[in-house]
Design a protein around this motif. Structure first.
Motif, mmCIF file in Angstrom:
data_model
loop_
_atom_site.group_PDB
_atom_site.id
_atom_site.type_symbol
_atom_site.label_atom_id
_atom_site.label_comp_id
_atom_site.label_asym_id
_atom_site.label_seq_id
_atom_site.Cartn_x
_atom_site.Cartn_y
_atom_site.Cartn_z
ATOM 1 N N ALA A 1 0.839 -1.198 0.000
ATOM 2 C CA ALA A 1 0.000 0.000 0.000
ATOM 3 C C ALA A 1 0.873 1.246 0.000
ATOM 4 O O ALA A 1 0.638 2.189 -0.767
ATOM 5 C CB ALA A 1 -0.934 0.009 1.204
ATOM 6 N N ARG A 2 1.881 1.250 0.864
ATOM 7 C CA ARG A 2 2.797 2.389 0.893
ATOM 8 C C ARG A 2 3.484 2.547 -0.465
ATOM 9 O O ARG A 2 3.666 3.647 -0.969
ATOM 10 C CB ARG A 2 3.873 2.189 1.966
ATOM 11 C CG ARG A 2 3.371 2.444 3.364
ATOM 12 C CD ARG A 2 4.535 2.624 4.345
ATOM 13 N NE ARG A 2 4.037 2.849 5.693
ATOM 14 C CZ ARG A 2 3.828 1.869 6.573
ATOM 15 N NH1 ARG A 2 4.083 0.621 6.247
ATOM 16 N NH2 ARG A 2 3.344 2.153 7.772
ATOM 17 N N TYR A 3 3.880 1.412 -1.032
ATOM 18 C CA TYR A 3 4.597 1.462 -2.303
ATOM 19 C C TYR A 3 3.710 2.022 -3.419
ATOM 20 O O TYR A 3 4.154 2.867 -4.199
ATOM 21 C CB TYR A 3 5.111 0.068 -2.688
ATOM 22 C CG TYR A 3 6.116 0.113 -3.808
ATOM 23 C CD1 TYR A 3 7.443 0.420 -3.561
ATOM 24 C CD2 TYR A 3 5.723 -0.105 -5.125
ATOM 25 C CE1 TYR A 3 8.365 0.488 -4.589
ATOM 26 C CE2 TYR A 3 6.632 -0.038 -6.161
ATOM 27 C CZ TYR A 3 7.952 0.269 -5.884
ATOM 28 O OH TYR A 3 8.863 0.348 -6.908
ATOM 29 N N GLU A 4 2.468 1.550 -3.447
ATOM 30 C CA GLU A 4 1.538 2.018 -4.481
ATOM 31 C C GLU A 4 1.310 3.516 -4.387
ATOM 32 O O GLU A 4 1.294 4.234 -5.378
ATOM 33 C CB GLU A 4 0.193 1.276 -4.365
ATOM 34 C CG GLU A 4 -0.818 1.682 -5.438
ATOM 35 C CD GLU A 4 -2.227 1.143 -5.166
ATOM 36 O OE1 GLU A 4 -2.388 0.310 -4.255
ATOM 37 O OE2 GLU A 4 -3.173 1.583 -5.874
ATOM 38 N N VAL A 5 1.135 3.970 -3.172
ATOM 39 C CA VAL A 5 0.826 5.369 -2.932
ATOM 40 C C VAL A 5 2.053 6.247 -3.223
ATOM 41 O O VAL A 5 1.923 7.388 -3.688
ATOM 42 C CB VAL A 5 0.305 5.496 -1.478
ATOM 43 C CG1 VAL A 5 1.300 6.130 -0.564
ATOM 44 C CG2 VAL A 5 -1.048 6.164 -1.447
ATOM 45 N N ALA A 6 3.248 5.700 -2.993
ATOM 46 C CA ALA A 6 4.468 6.472 -3.218
ATOM 47 C C ALA A 6 4.744 6.634 -4.711
ATOM 48 O O ALA A 6 5.027 7.735 -5.181
ATOM 49 C CB ALA A 6 5.655 5.789 -2.543
ATOM 50 N N PHE A 7 4.620 5.539 -5.443
ATOM 51 C CA PHE A 7 5.024 5.567 -6.847
ATOM 52 C C PHE A 7 3.872 5.725 -7.827
ATOM 53 O O PHE A 7 4.090 5.942 -9.012
ATOM 54 C CB PHE A 7 5.834 4.312 -7.183
ATOM 55 C CG PHE A 7 7.232 4.358 -6.662
ATOM 56 C CD1 PHE A 7 8.228 4.982 -7.388
ATOM 57 C CD2 PHE A 7 7.550 3.810 -5.432
ATOM 58 C CE1 PHE A 7 9.533 5.041 -6.909
ATOM 59 C CE2 PHE A 7 8.853 3.859 -4.939
ATOM 60 C CZ PHE A 7 9.846 4.482 -5.681
ATOM 61 N N LEU B 1 14.458 -1.712 -10.634
ATOM 62 C CA LEU B 1 13.876 -2.101 -9.344
ATOM 63 C C LEU B 1 12.388 -1.798 -9.314
ATOM 64 O O LEU B 1 11.572 -2.625 -8.896
ATOM 65 C CB LEU B 1 14.572 -1.345 -8.205
ATOM 66 C CG LEU B 1 15.989 -1.777 -7.903
ATOM 67 C CD1 LEU B 1 16.612 -0.898 -6.823
ATOM 68 C CD2 LEU B 1 15.995 -3.244 -7.459
ATOM 69 N N HIS B 2 12.036 -0.624 -9.770
ATOM 70 C CA HIS B 2 10.625 -0.263 -9.771
ATOM 71 C C HIS B 2 9.822 -1.196 -10.668
ATOM 72 O O HIS B 2 8.736 -1.646 -10.304
ATOM 73 C CB HIS B 2 10.428 1.177 -10.225
ATOM 74 C CG HIS B 2 8.990 1.564 -10.307
ATOM 75 N ND1 HIS B 2 8.152 1.567 -9.217
ATOM 76 C CD2 HIS B 2 8.200 1.911 -11.363
ATOM 77 C CE1 HIS B 2 6.932 1.916 -9.581
ATOM 78 N NE2 HIS B 2 6.935 2.128 -10.880
ATOM 79 N N GLY B 3 10.365 -1.484 -11.823
ATOM 80 C CA GLY B 3 9.673 -2.378 -12.740
ATOM 81 C C GLY B 3 9.401 -3.738 -12.116
ATOM 82 O O GLY B 3 8.274 -4.236 -12.159
ATOM 83 N N VAL B 4 10.407 -4.329 -11.544
ATOM 84 C CA VAL B 4 10.246 -5.649 -10.917
ATOM 85 C C VAL B 4 9.156 -5.602 -9.838
ATOM 86 O O VAL B 4 8.256 -6.450 -9.795
ATOM 87 C CB VAL B 4 11.578 -6.136 -10.304
ATOM 88 C CG1 VAL B 4 11.348 -7.379 -9.465
ATOM 89 C CG2 VAL B 4 12.596 -6.418 -11.394
#
Lengths: 204, 204
Positions: A108-114, A163-166
DNA sequence: ACCTGAACACCGTTCAAGT
DNA sequence: ACCTGAACACCGTTCAAGT
């Protein structure tokens, strides 16, 4: 869910933080699209007008979550970075594992960040600083002769993208046939970054 | 916006497609979070109940857009692939340029295709097929001796991730300091993929 | 078969009023 | 200073009714 509120009082200490906690939980459950500010307020035990004392609008709550998320990512990378042993390959692998670990443990944090949001360059968040840690590690590799041709910034850009892609493809289930290689996301990221950086030795 | 409707008739030929067109336009304007099914219906000139003859719910419209988007991505990659000259490096560069071109020219399609949605493996969309084109190109490179160690699927997974990372970070403005290298997204992608694949020759 | 109109619960946001 | 309650326009979805 339910909140104990002393009779007559409005709310416990920090409504702003309570709203952020409830919101993150909601994004976790329903994604950024299913997130409702009213429901966050309900879970924090306040009226639906209360959030507006602390946030300009619904998007601002997501912006604040993104801000915090980048702060955490930065922390996590810094921790991995500080455990440097002088072995460049090991340090990069540690950074990669820290990054992927963060994404998979806090989707969730990752989705919201990127994800798409109003956060942009110049908004004082820790995204650029997190990138900087990667760039610094690569810079050290270049100076120590562990890497071939390339500027640290460009190589960091490539690595950051990889990294983001993976992570994002893993989280959103868009890796296609590559899902069936038997590799974990972490292994895939470590292998891929190694490959990318190995390429600097032979970029004829 | 306004729709010419013959008096007495319900709607022109294909409401389903009209709704998809209006929805894509809306996602383009307000993103997947700002998208409203009622507004899409309004723009297509029908009542807000009409879409439910053609789609189960709001998410289903986004799923259909994602399906179409992957179809287009597949087309674009196939076109680049079919222009193969036998020069492996040139063919990979063409694929990369086609992918990035698609993402930057159709950001709404790209967001809807790769963003969180209900589309999963086994849903009969062209995502895996698009991946397959990349994998096939790499497979040819391996057989021709243009690449070092690695399986086509793993290398395609790495490349697919790298491409996605470059595009999404560019679209969402999350490249950080790497925004200021003077490289376009296309150049960055071509350089990065070249680096990644060059790494197969020296993955000691 | 395909669409409308009315309805319902819910959402984002504002604002006067309460403590 | 911080929150409530009521209000408004809007949204997603359902369903009986119209052609």
């Amino acid at each position: 869910m339910s909140v104990e509120r002393a009779r007559g009082q409005y709310h416990h200490g920090d409504l702003r933080q309570a709203l952020l906690n409830a919101s993150l939980e909601l994004v976790q459950e329903k994604g950024t699209r299913g997130f409702s500010l009213n429901e966050a307020a309900r879970r924090a035990g306040v009226s639906s007008a209360a959030p507006y004392r602390h946030f300009a609008d619904k998007e601002a709550v997501l912006d604040a979550l993104a801000h915090d998320a980048f702060g955490r990512l930065h922390e996590v990378l810094e921790e991995a970075s500080s455990a440097a042993t002088g072995d460049f390959d090991a340090e990069m692998a540690a950074l990669v594992r820290a990054y992927v670990g963060f994404a998979l443990e806090s989707p969730a944090r990752y989705e919201v960040a990127f994800g798409p949001s109003r956060l942009r360059k110049g908004d004082d968040f820790q995204g650029p600083a997190a990138f900087g840690l990667l760039e610094a590690a690569i810079e050290r590799g270049l100076r120590a002769g562990d890497l071939g041709d390339g500027t640290a910034r460009q190589l960091a850009g490539s690595t950051w993208s990889l990294l983001h892609g993976v992570c994002e493809l893993t989280l959103n289930g868009r890796l296609g046939p590559a899902t069936e290689t038997g590799e974990t996301a972490e292994e895939m990221a470590v292998r891929s970054v190694r490959l990318l950086l190995a390429g600097t030795h032979k970029s004829a």
